[in-house]
Design a protein around this motif. Sequence first.
Motif, PDB file in Angstrom:
ATOM      1  N   MET B 430       0.832  -1.208   0.000  1.00 31.75           N
ATOM      2  CA  MET B 430       0.000   0.000   0.000  1.00 31.75           C
ATOM      3  C   MET B 430       0.870   1.262   0.000  1.00 31.75           C
ATOM      4  O   MET B 430       0.527   2.262  -0.616  1.00 31.75           O
ATOM      5  N   TYR B 431       2.008   1.184   0.698  1.00 26.88           N
ATOM      6  CA  TYR B 431       2.931   2.318   0.694  1.00 26.88           C
ATOM      7  C   TYR B 431       3.521   2.533  -0.706  1.00 26.88           C
ATOM      8  O   TYR B 431       3.663   3.665  -1.167  1.00 26.88           O
ATOM      9  N   LEU B 432       3.807   1.415  -1.373  1.00 25.63           N
ATOM     10  CA  LEU B 432       4.324   1.546  -2.745  1.00 25.63           C
ATOM     11  C   LEU B 432       3.266   2.170  -3.652  1.00 25.63           C
ATOM     12  O   LEU B 432       3.565   3.047  -4.456  1.00 25.63           O
ATOM     13  N   VAL B 433       2.008   1.695  -3.504  1.00 21.83           N
ATOM     14  CA  VAL B 433       0.912   2.263  -4.303  1.00 21.83           C
ATOM     15  C   VAL B 433       0.798   3.756  -4.026  1.00 21.83           C
ATOM     16  O   VAL B 433       0.602   4.567  -4.937  1.00 21.83           O
ATOM     17  N   SER B 434       0.959   4.124  -2.750  1.00 28.15           N
ATOM     18  CA  SER B 434       0.858   5.530  -2.358  1.00 28.15           C
ATOM     19  C   SER B 434       1.910   6.391  -3.070  1.00 28.15           C
ATOM     20  O   SER B 434       1.591   7.442  -3.653  1.00 28.15           O
ATOM     21  N   ILE B 435       3.155   5.911  -3.063  1.00 25.63           N
ATOM     22  CA  ILE B 435       4.231   6.658  -3.730  1.00 25.63           C
ATOM     23  C   ILE B 435       3.964   6.738  -5.233  1.00 25.63           C
ATOM     24  O   ILE B 435       4.108   7.794  -5.858  1.00 25.63           O
ATOM     25  N   LEU B 436       3.491   5.609  -5.767  1.00 26.11           N
ATOM     26  CA  LEU B 436       3.172   5.548  -7.199  1.00 26.11           C
ATOM     27  C   LEU B 436       2.086   6.570  -7.552  1.00 26.11           C
ATOM     28  O   LEU B 436       2.176   7.282  -8.563  1.00 26.11           O
ATOM     29  N   ALA B 595     -11.366  -8.140  -3.975  1.00 22.60           N
ATOM     30  CA  ALA B 595     -12.196  -7.028  -3.508  1.00 22.60           C
ATOM     31  C   ALA B 595     -11.525  -6.276  -2.369  1.00 22.60           C
ATOM     32  O   ALA B 595     -11.601  -5.044  -2.298  1.00 22.60           O
ATOM     33  N   VAL B 596     -10.839  -7.014  -1.474  1.00 24.28           N
ATOM     34  CA  VAL B 596     -10.182  -6.345  -0.349  1.00 24.28           C
ATOM     35  C   VAL B 596      -9.042  -5.443  -0.857  1.00 24.28           C
ATOM     36  O   VAL B 596      -8.909  -4.303  -0.423  1.00 24.28           O
ATOM     37  N   VAL B 597      -8.261  -5.962  -1.805  1.00 23.50           N
ATOM     38  CA  VAL B 597      -7.186  -5.144  -2.364  1.00 23.50           C
ATOM     39  C   VAL B 597      -7.775  -3.896  -3.029  1.00 23.50           C
ATOM     40  O   VAL B 597      -7.296  -2.774  -2.816  1.00 23.50           O
ATOM     41  N   ALA B 598      -8.844  -4.087  -3.794  1.00 28.88           N
ATOM     42  CA  ALA B 598      -9.498  -2.955  -4.452  1.00 28.88           C
ATOM     43  C   ALA B 598      -9.977  -1.948  -3.417  1.00 28.88           C
ATOM     44  O   ALA B 598      -9.808  -0.730  -3.580  1.00 28.88           O
ATOM     45  N   PHE B 599     -10.547  -2.468  -2.310  1.00 32.49           N
ATOM     46  CA  PHE B 599     -11.034  -1.583  -1.250  1.00 32.49           C
ATOM     47  C   PHE B 599      -9.881  -0.813  -0.617  1.00 32.49           C
ATOM     48  O   PHE B 599      -9.982   0.394  -0.374  1.00 32.49           O
ATOM     49  N   MET B 600      -8.773  -1.523  -0.366  1.00 36.21           N
ATOM     50  CA  MET B 600      -7.618  -0.855   0.240  1.00 36.21           C
ATOM     51  C   MET B 600      -7.083   0.255  -0.668  1.00 36.21           C
ATOM     52  O   MET B 600      -6.701   1.323  -0.191  1.00 36.21           O
ATOM     53  N   ILE B 601      -7.063   0.001  -1.962  1.00 42.41           N
ATOM     54  CA  ILE B 601      -6.597   1.031  -2.901  1.00 42.41           C
ATOM     55  C   ILE B 601      -7.557   2.225  -2.899  1.00 42.41           C
ATOM     56  O   ILE B 601      -7.138   3.385  -2.848  1.00 42.41           O
ATOM     57  N   TYR B 602      -8.863   1.891  -2.894  1.00 41.39           N
ATOM     58  CA  TYR B 602      -9.849   2.977  -2.848  1.00 41.39           C
ATOM     59  C   TYR B 602      -9.650   3.792  -1.567  1.00 41.39           C
ATOM     60  O   TYR B 602      -9.610   5.022  -1.585  1.00 41.39           O
ATOM     61  N   PHE B 603      -9.504   3.057  -0.471  1.00 42.76           N
ATOM     62  CA  PHE B 603      -9.350   3.683   0.841  1.00 42.76           C
ATOM     63  C   PHE B 603      -8.108   4.578   0.900  1.00 42.76           C
ATOM     64  O   PHE B 603      -8.102   5.630   1.527  1.00 42.76           O
ATOM     65  N   LEU B 604      -7.063   4.148   0.206  1.00 40.28           N
ATOM     66  CA  LEU B 604      -5.817   4.923   0.170  1.00 40.28           C
ATOM     67  C   LEU B 604      -5.989   6.226  -0.613  1.00 40.28           C
ATOM     68  O   LEU B 604      -5.522   7.282  -0.200  1.00 40.28           O
ATOM     69  N   ALA B 605      -6.700   6.114  -1.764  1.00 39.31           N
ATOM     70  CA  ALA B 605      -6.686   7.240  -2.706  1.00 39.31           C
ATOM     71  C   ALA B 605      -7.828   8.229  -2.536  1.00 39.31           C
ATOM     72  O   ALA B 605      -7.707   9.382  -2.935  1.00 39.31           O
TER      73      ALA B 605
END
Lengths: 82, 651
Positions: B430-436, B595-605
């Motif tokens: 999730m941190y990598l996605v955040s930097i990305l 779905a959980v990964v998708a939710f986490m990405i949504y939650f991050l962004a």
Amino acid sequence: MTTSPITGFSLAKAPLNSTFTIINVPTDPVVAHRMMTLGWRPGAQVRVMKKASGGAKIIDLNGSRVAVSGALARTLCVEAVA
Amino acid sequence: MSKQNQGAQILTPSCHQTYDNVVDGDAVIAIVGAPNVGKSTLFNELTGSRVTMGNWPGTTVEVARGLWRHHPRGTSKKECDQFKVAMVDLPGAYSLSSASPDEEFTRTMVVEEIPGPDLTLVVVDAAHLARSLYLVSELREESRRMVVAVTMVDVAERHGIQVHTKTLSKVLGVPVVKVDPRRRKGFDELTEAIHEALEAPMPEPRIRMLAIEEEEDERFGWIAEILDCSMTETSSDIQRFSDKVDRFILAPFLGPLIFLGVMWLVFQLTTTVAAPLQDFLGDLFAGPVSEGAIWLTELVGLGGTWVEGFLVNGLISGVGMLLTFAPLMTLMFILLALLEDSGYLARAAVLTDRMMGVLGLPGQAFLPLVVGFGCNVPAIAATRVLSSPRQRLLTVMLIPFTACTARLTVFVMLGTVFFGKWAGTAVFAMYLVSILLVVIGGLALRGTLWRAMASEPLVIDLPPYQVPTLRLTWSMTWVRLRGFLETAGGIIVVAVILVWLFQAIPVNGGTFGQIEVADSLYAWLAMGVAPIFAPAGFGSWETVSALVVGFVAKEAVISSWGQTYGIANLEDFTSLGDHIQTAFYISSGGHTLAAVVAFMIYFLAYTPCVATLAAQVREVGWKWTGFGIILQIGTATVASIVAFQILRLVL
């Protein structure tokens, strides 16, 4: 003293801790204005103090220290003090 | 600005005249000067508490207006002999060009507005006289009454700079006075100079050297001549010491290492040190203050009614949330002031310039982005270190993509529940996605909206290092903190009350303020919105309502899930985890992990929290905050749908 036929060279190539005379100003008017506000003007003297990590040059302008990016330093011309 | 240029008669106000009811004062003075020269300090000291702060009618430029009452020399101390000057504190400007809205506004007010102010008070910084004088050179090209106030004389002297005001006054052709607004020194001389200038005939404008074609070159030439004769500079010990320190601070390997150390310290202080204070205030409001309010409502016979709900879950919870941010913001503002004042921030900008240049941002933008991983709210405020409004705006738009620690708690919970021993990897991803997201967001905005924004080459003044003064640090901190509380306060409290209100309105019968969340307008709306999230695999009302709570505060999501599923014990995730797992299993058609990964990405962004939005409103205004919300929700939606649709093929 000046025996070299080349009088001007870029600030990026200027040796450290020697004083030079400024020849030109940056082409971008906004950058030029900012530099001139900090005391950069043709005819004035400049000394490169140090090359910082990241490539920027630390110069001495009228006793103040100014950091100039390496790329910009390459476009600035100086010559040996007459 | 009504009473203008009426000459000497306005200087002898009669006791019987009452035009101070009609106009603001006996004269109008505009204060101008470059940013950070002590202009506003001087204004505040002169006008005292009689100040109104706000946007100038018809513009978005914030201008302070106040009344300066004083007794000119030779007049009695009687009330009617008081001289009243309407003061206008114009925004900081280096020149009268139209480079920024602030400079353009200053130009309009001082040069174009007819009639202009009776007198223009130009504040210049003795330590940086060269850059302060450009504005003076422009203003002197027309005939106008002006007085130059020189500030920071003590700072300049410490750096070996002596300004000779008499000579300066002679070459500038206008009165020059040294003042120290903080210590109220030089005010009598300033007052006298102003009165003399108001009574004297209009000074002749300076004659431009027509031989030099470029206006700008001519002005800089003029300034150079003035500096030659009115200023002496000796190489100071401070400068020599500073050069020595810079040998380490800017060194190839050591420099970046020290920089990382400083960033680590800022991050630690804004997370670990602020956390106990935040928890303490949070507990105080959730515990004793709420209990006190419940006790009071019961005392007056309103216990268990909507009044109690409004007080505890709306008002107290909202004010409590605002106040939990106060220690964190105070700490952030103190650190900012220390970094700026000590001179280190300018060096940090030099070190990170090339790296940040990829995003079209200057090195200074590194600091707010780092702080964002701790908490977005102080990070937004930290964008103050950027001087260009556009770069500040771009940074403010990118900060919400940095994964703050409040989001971390939810990631850890979901990671533990769904990924077991891979929880750590999931959180790290999730941190990598955040930097990305920050990098892609920055590149995308630069490629579209800010295409015109040329990446400005680094040109930065490196002031000598100095020990930050307590007084300056505190005054900078206090001004910024007060600004945050004023703007953010209302927004946060109103948002929390609104969520309470929606949860209090019954849709399936029941009494207002005395229902389960599932029976409220809030749940009903969440159910209506839920199908939108079906393509991302988490289209259930329980999950969506958690996202809405996350809009108010990310850390409240876990407790909101607990509330939704009726679980009291949240220490152990197993019971809550079962419920969430079931919800995700159903909404994703069996592709739970996708779905959980998708939710986490949504939650991050998606939109961080209402406090971040409030901080954004404070820094960039409603319009850009609105644009940010669309950008974040849009990014979150697209990214989560793409993630779910791809991952459900494998997970």
